[in-house]
Each structure stands twice: as structure tokens, then as C-alpha cells.
Design a protein around this motif. Structure first.
Motif, short mmCIF file in Angstrom:
data_model
loop_
_atom_site.label_atom_id
_atom_site.label_comp_id
_atom_site.label_asym_id
_atom_site.label_seq_id
_atom_site.Cartn_x
_atom_site.Cartn_y
_atom_site.Cartn_z
N PRO A 10 0.79 -1.24 0.00
CA PRO A 10 0.00 0.00 0.00
C PRO A 10 0.82 1.29 0.00
CG PRO A 10 -0.21 -1.16 2.09
CD PRO A 10 0.47 -2.09 1.16
N VAL A 47 -12.50 -1.96 0.01
CA VAL A 47 -11.97 -2.55 1.25
C VAL A 47 -13.15 -2.95 2.14
CG1 VAL A 47 -10.71 -2.02 3.39
CG2 VAL A 47 -9.73 -1.39 1.18
N ASN A 69 -8.51 1.17 7.78
CA ASN A 69 -7.86 2.47 7.56
C ASN A 69 -8.80 3.38 6.78
OD1 ASN A 69 -4.86 2.37 8.44
ND2 ASN A 69 -5.26 0.38 7.49
N VAL A 109 5.28 -4.35 16.91
CA VAL A 109 5.98 -5.01 18.03
C VAL A 109 6.70 -6.23 17.46
CG1 VAL A 109 5.73 -6.08 20.30
CG2 VAL A 109 4.16 -4.24 19.60
N1 LIG Z 1 8.57 -3.58 10.11
C1 LIG Z 1 7.42 -3.99 10.63
N2 LIG Z 1 6.27 -3.67 10.00
C2 LIG Z 1 5.12 -4.11 10.55
C3 LIG Z 1 5.09 -4.88 11.71
N3 LIG Z 1 3.80 -5.16 11.99
C4 LIG Z 1 3.08 -4.57 11.04
N4 LIG Z 1 3.85 -3.95 10.17
C5 LIG Z 1 3.44 -3.15 9.01
O1 LIG Z 1 3.10 -1.87 9.49
C6 LIG Z 1 2.02 -1.36 8.73
C7 LIG Z 1 0.90 -1.04 9.71
O2 LIG Z 1 -0.11 -0.39 9.07
P1 LIG Z 1 -0.41 1.18 9.15
O3 LIG Z 1 0.44 1.82 10.19
O4 LIG Z 1 -1.86 1.33 9.25
O5 LIG Z 1 0.14 1.70 7.76
C8 LIG Z 1 -0.53 1.33 6.60
C9 LIG Z 1 -1.66 2.26 6.22
O6 LIG Z 1 -1.31 3.60 6.52
C10 LIG Z 1 -1.72 2.12 4.72
N5 LIG Z 1 -2.83 1.20 4.40
C11 LIG Z 1 -2.85 -0.15 4.45
N6 LIG Z 1 -4.08 -0.61 4.10
C12 LIG Z 1 -4.85 0.49 3.84
C13 LIG Z 1 -6.22 0.68 3.41
O7 LIG Z 1 -7.00 -0.25 3.27
N7 LIG Z 1 -6.65 1.96 3.23
C14 LIG Z 1 -5.82 3.03 3.42
N8 LIG Z 1 -6.32 4.25 3.25
N9 LIG Z 1 -4.55 2.90 3.83
C15 LIG Z 1 -4.06 1.63 4.03
O8 LIG Z 1 -0.50 1.56 4.28
C16 LIG Z 1 0.39 1.50 5.40
C17 LIG Z 1 1.36 0.38 5.23
O9 LIG Z 1 0.75 -0.83 5.27
P2 LIG Z 1 1.57 -2.17 5.18
O10 LIG Z 1 2.62 -2.03 4.13
O11 LIG Z 1 0.62 -3.27 5.10
O12 LIG Z 1 2.34 -2.18 6.56
C18 LIG Z 1 1.64 -2.44 7.74
C19 LIG Z 1 2.19 -3.69 8.39
O13 LIG Z 1 2.45 -4.74 7.48
C20 LIG Z 1 6.32 -5.22 12.36
O14 LIG Z 1 6.39 -5.88 13.39
N10 LIG Z 1 7.44 -4.73 11.77
#
Ligand SMILES: Nc1nc2c(ncn2[C@@H]2O[C@@H]3COP(=O)(O)O[C@H]4[C@@H](O)[C@H](n5cnc6c(=O)[nH]c(N)nc65)O[C@@H]4COP(=O)(O)O[C@H]3[C@H]2O)c(=O)[nH]1
Length: 531
Positions: free
Chosen positions: A318, A338, A361, A481
Motif C-alpha cells: 500500500p 476494502v 484504515n 511489536v
Molecule cells: N517492520 C514492521 N512492520 C510491521 C510490523 N507489523 C506490522 N507492520 C506493518 O506496518 C504497517 C501497519 O499499518 P499502518 O500503520 O496502518 O500503515 C498502513 C496504512 O497507513 C496504509 N494502508 C494499508 N491498508 C490500507 C487501506 O485499506 N486503506 C488506506 N487508506 N490505507 C491503508 O498503508 C500503510 C502500510 O501498510 P503495510 O505495508 O501493510 O504495513 C503495515 C504492516 O504490514 C512489524 O512488526 N514490523
């Protein structure tokens, strides 16, 4: 970027992309050709030197033998016989003779029959050898000889013998130069004595001068040097031959480079279009990451995270496309998909687990769109779930307009939805502003969790955030975490929930359910064992 600027830039890239490999190919062919001609010139110069050194060695050896046996009667029949023997036994000496007052009194060729006037030497070396460079004898008038005289005995050497090489390339100049006298001892073609200066203290040197690749090699035995000068035209034709091989390869590489750049550019430029197509073709799917209660380790909910499977099979995260969807007015449509997917994936589970929550989100644009409540209610209806099952995760950016934020959060909460402020601490919301909003959860950003226990300046921030959340009466979910130490720290400081790789990576909802059921079975077994 304006279209004309983009076209201009692409054109420039194309010219540079094709031109550069060709230019490199030409440079490389010239470099290779110069290297090859340098090696050839060095080879010729070294060969001449080997011949010249061997000639000097044979001359010196012959004279020493004569001196040892016939110094008192140098033109006796026995001395002349020895001269002939030396002459026949050597490969570079044409004749041996005896000289007094610049006259050859006897020799291996003429015996004692003729006295030949040689004239004075051209120069005498520091080792005491008198050198006559161009001597003509009446018995071989068409040829010119070198006469090397040591202590009155002399070696007669044919001029051409030493430079008799590369005969099919007569324009290659060859010479043996003395380091003690400017005129060449032996020469074929045009050779400049000042080339010796380029040698300095080196053993050998290669350079370009006067339209030639010149090699000069110093003798290790005598104060002489071998010189070869290969005309630059050889270099040019060799460089053309190499270029004929390399330039097409450079051209192909250039075209491929430009094609790759343009393809990449097109992919980049049309990414918003690709997202649009992706929405139309429903290429987006969800993964769910468990949220656990830190005190018990029980999974109490999940966060829905969107992914994009491109037609090529590549899965895009994303971070790469949410911002594009936001910037191009497609985020509301993406959130709509979503919500549909959450309803589809979690329907049965939520019906049986009314306390379970799903974090969604919500982008700033969703928040300001005006119909968010309606869309959420439709989702709930499709899921057969209660509003409390959904936690709407709003970033600080989504709460920037105080009036809209206050109205929306209050309205959503009034209808039973839970609200979380996401990535708290990364934006600019002030504590006093947050106090005015009705929220339920505060999600502590991964960057602050990462810093726990590291001693980094940000490692203290997490405690301030925890204090703020407590002051505001918000429950906390720590994101990212990864270690037990982080989990212990958070639990000890009163953080209720955690999410991160320590508890589970984002997976399909089916997989989350399978994990939860496995955990339940393990717990039940433990209880039975204890009872
Ligand atoms: N290094 C590390 N990373 C971890 C860990 N646990 C979780 N993460 C990652 O941290 C991100 C958490 O999601 P977020 O802060 O909401 O941050 C999300 C959110 O802001 C956005 N996003 C994801 N899905 C949606 C959605 O359906 N709609 C919208 N508008 N934004 C989305 O994209 C961002 C990134 O999502 P992801 O790449 O899936 O990345 C997720 C997840 O895979 C960990 O222990 N270590």
C-alpha cells in the motif's frame, strides 16, 4: 510535469541512452587498438634489442679470444684462421678484422691481401668501443656495415641484419640508438633521437609522436636502446575493426537501455491509470494482521491491510499505491472495495464473535466525503455485525480540520463505531486539540516502538505518548511489536494491545482464523491438563 517537458526529457534520454553506449564503444575500440599497437611496438623494440645485445656479446667474445691468443701477431695466418672460425661460428658477425691507425690491416674475409682505409670512428663508447656506423667495403660496395672496434680488433656487422624483421610492413621504423651519441647506430625508416629522452629512468616507454605509436626499450647490458615506431594508420584501421565489432553491441545496449527507461517511465507515468484499471478489475485484496491483548496474548481483533495484485502476478504494497489513489481522487472508491472485502471475509466469524474487532484504515478524503456513515452502515448490514466490531483508523492528517473532525468523530461514535488515531506522534496534532475529539484508541506508531530500549533520543517518546493516551482516557494499540522485550515494556507501562510480527504477520483472514482456532485448542488442552 508538462507534456512538452516530458517529451523533451524523453528525447534527451533517448539520445543520451543510445549515444552513450556508442561513444563508450568507440572509446573502448580506440583504447583496445592503442593497447594492441603498443604491445606490437614494444615487441619489435624488444626483438631489435635482443639482436643488438647478442651482436655486441658475440663481437666482444670474438675479440677477447683473438686478443688472448694473438695480441702479439694479430695478422698471422693462425690469427686469420681464428678470425674465420669466429666469423663462421657467430650468427650476427659478418667478419672480424684487425685495425691500426684507422686502417684494417687484415680480416677474416680479405686475409692479409688488402689494407682497407676505414676513416676515424664516429664515436667511442664509455666502455672503450670505437663505433663506425656506415662503412663500405670494396668487396661489398652496395652494402653498408657497422664496425665495432675493441683494442684494435674489430667486428663487422651488416646494417640490415639487426633490423631485418616485419618486412611485410616496411613503414614500421626500427632502430638501435646509443645512449651516448645522438645518431642512430642502426636504423630503418624515420626515427627521432630525442625519443630517447622520453625513456627517463624507465626500462621501457610507449607514447604517440609524429603520427606513430613509439616504443623505446632500454638494454640491460649496453648503453643502447631498441626503438620501434608503428604508424598511427595501423592503429586507426585496427580501431575501425574493433569498432565494427563493438559499435553494434553498443547500439543494441543503447536501444535496450532506452526501451527499458521508456518502459519504466511509461509504467511510472501511467501508475494512476493502472490503479484505476485495478479498481475496475477488482485487483485489490486484503490481508489481516492480528491485534493481541498484551496481558493475555489473546487475539482480540485484526487490522485490514490492502494489497494490489497486478495482472503480472506482482503484489504491490500500500505504501506505493495508497498515496496515488489519494492524489488522484480514487481513495474513496478504494475504501469502498476494502469495506466490501471486509464484509465478505469476516461475516461468519463476527456473527459468532461479537467482541472481535476489525481495524479499517480510513483516508482523510473518506472522512471528509460526507457519506462515510452511510457506507459503513451498509457494510455492517452486509456483515450482520455491530458497529463496535469496526475500529476506524484515522491518521492525524484526517483530523486536521477541527470543525469537520469534531463533528465526524462525534457522529460516528454516536452510531457505535470505535475510532482510533493512527500513527500518533508522526503528525502535528496538539494534545489540547486531541482533547476536544471523541476517540477510543490511540495507535502508537512503529517508529516509537522500534526505539524502545535502544537509547536513541526517540526511545523516551513512547512513555510521553503513553502518558498522553492515559490522560485522554484512550486505550492503546502498539504497532510494529517485533520483540518480547518491547511487548514486556509496553505491558508494564499499561499499553493494552499490541500488533506486530511478534504476534503475527499480515495473512488472509482464513489463516488468522486457523491460527486463532489452533491457539484456542492449545489453551483448552492446557486447561484440561491442569484440571
Ligand atoms: N517492520 C514492521 N512492520 C510491521 C510490523 N507489523 C506490522 N507492520 C506493518 O506496518 C504497517 C501497519 O499499518 P499502518 O500503520 O496502518 O500503515 C498502513 C496504512 O497507513 C496504509 N494502508 C494499508 N491498508 C490500507 C487501506 O485499506 N486503506 C488506506 N487508506 N490505507 C491503508 O498503508 C500503510 C502500510 O501498510 P503495510 O505495508 O501493510 O504495513 C503495515 C504492516 O504490514 C512489524 O512488526 N514490523
Amino acid at each position: 510535469m508538462k507534456k512538452t517537458a516530458a517529451v523533451f526529457l524523453t528525447l534527451l534520454l533517448a539520445i543520451a541512452g543510445i549515444g552513450l553506449p556508442i561513444w563508450l564503444a568507440i572509446e573502448e575500440s580506440e583504447r583496445q587498438a592503442y593497447k594492441a599497437e603498443s604491445v606490437r611496438a614494444l615487441g619489435f623494440a624488444s626483438d631489435i634489442l635482443v639482436r643488438a645485445d647478442e651482436t655486441g656479446r658475440q663481437a666482444r667474445g670474438g675479440v677477447d679470444r683473438l686478443k688472448a691468443l694473438h695480441a702479439d701477431n694479430p695478422c698471422s695466418p693462425a690469427a686469420i684462421d681464428l678470425m674465420r672460425e669466429i666469423d663462421l661460428g657467430s650468427s650476427y658477425l659478418q667478419a672480424i678484422g684487425y685495425i691500426e691507425r684507422n686502417q684494417m690491416l687484415c680480416s677474416s674475409i680479405a686475409g692479409q691481401s688488402r689494407v682497407l682505409d676505414l676513416g676515424p670512428p664516429d664515436y667511442t663508447t664509455s666502455a672503450g668501443a670505437a663505433v663506425r656506423r656506415q662503412v663500405r667495403f670494396p668487396f661489398a660496395a652496395q652494402n653498408s656495415f657497422i664496425v665495432l672496434e675493441f683494442d684494435s680488433f674489430a667486428a663487422i656487422i651488416h646494417q640490415r641484419l639487426i633490423v631485418d624483421m616485419a618486412n611485410s610492413e616496411p613503414d614500421i621504423a626500427l632502430a638501435v640508438l646509443s645512449l651516448e651519441d645522438p645518431a642512430p647506430i642502426i636504423v630503418r625508416g624515420k626515427v627521432k633521437p630525442e625519443w630517447l629522452r622520453r625513456l627517463g629512468r624507465e626500462r621501457q616507454v610507449v607514447f604517440v609522436d609524429n603520427g606513430s605509436v613509439v616504443a623505446v626499450v632500454r638494454s640491460q647490458r649496453f648503453l643502447t636502446a631498441g626503438v620501434a615506431a608503428v604508424p598511427i594508420s595501423y592503429l586507426e584501421s585496427r580501431s575501425e575493426a574493433v569498432a565494427r565489432r563493438l559499435v553494434p553491441a553498443g547500439l543494441v545496449a543503447g536501444v535496450m537501455l532506452v526501451a527499458a527507461i521508456m518502459l519504466l517511465g511509461r509504467q511510472q507515468m501511467s501508475l494512476p491509470n493502472a490503479v484505476k484499471m485495478g479498481l475496475r478489475r477488482k485487483e485489490f485484496f486484503l490481508e489481516y494482521q492480528p491485534v493481541v491483548e498484551l496481558a493475555t496474548g489473546r487475539c482480540v481483533g485484526v487490522e485490514a491491510l490492502v494489497r494490489w495484485r497486478r495482472p503480472t502476478g506482482e503484489v504491490v504494497m500500500p505504501d506505493l499505491f495508497v498515496a496515488i489513489a489519494e492524489d488522484n481522487g480514487m481513495i474513496v472508491r478504494l475504501t469502498g472495495q476494502v469495506l466490501e472485502m471486509v464484509a465478505h471475509d469476516t461475516r461468519h466469524w463476527l456473527a459468532a464473535h461479537p467482541d472481535f474487532h476489525v481495524g479499517i484504515n480510513v483516508a482523510p478524503a473518506d472522512f471528509y466525503a460526507g457519506n462515510l456513515l452511510l457506507r459503513l452502515q451498509e457494510t455492517l448490514e452486509a456483515m450482520g455485525a455491530a458497529p463496535g466490531n469496526l475500529i476506524l483508523e484515522v491518521t492525524e492528517r484526517g483530523l486536521m480540520d477541527p470543525v469537520v473532525a469534531r463533528e465526524n468523530t462525534a457522529n460516528l461514535r454516536r452510531h457505535g463505531f470505535a475510532l482510533a488515531i493512527d500513527d500518533f506522534g508522526t503528525g502535528y496534532s496538539s494534545l489540547s486539540y486531541l482533547e476536544t475529539l471523541e476517540l477510543d484508541y490511540l495507535k502508537i506508531d512503529r517508529s516509537f516502538i522500534e526505539a524502545i530500549g535502544t537509547g536513541a533520543p526517540t526511545s523516551q517518546v513512547v512513555q510521553h505518548i503513553i502518558r498522553i493516551a492515559k490522560d485522554l482516557g484512550l486505550r492503546m494499540i502498539a504497532e510494529g511489536v517485533e520483540s518480547q522485550a518491547q511487548a514486556d515494556f509496553l505491558r508494564k507501562h499499561g499499553v493494552q494491545f499490541g500488533q506486530g510480527w511478534l504476534f503475527g504477520r499480515p495473512v488472509s483472514f482464513g489463516e488468522v482464523v486457523r491460527q486463532m482456532e489452533a491457539a484456542e485448542l492449545a489453551e483448552a488442552a492446557l486447561v484440561r491438563a491442569a484440571g
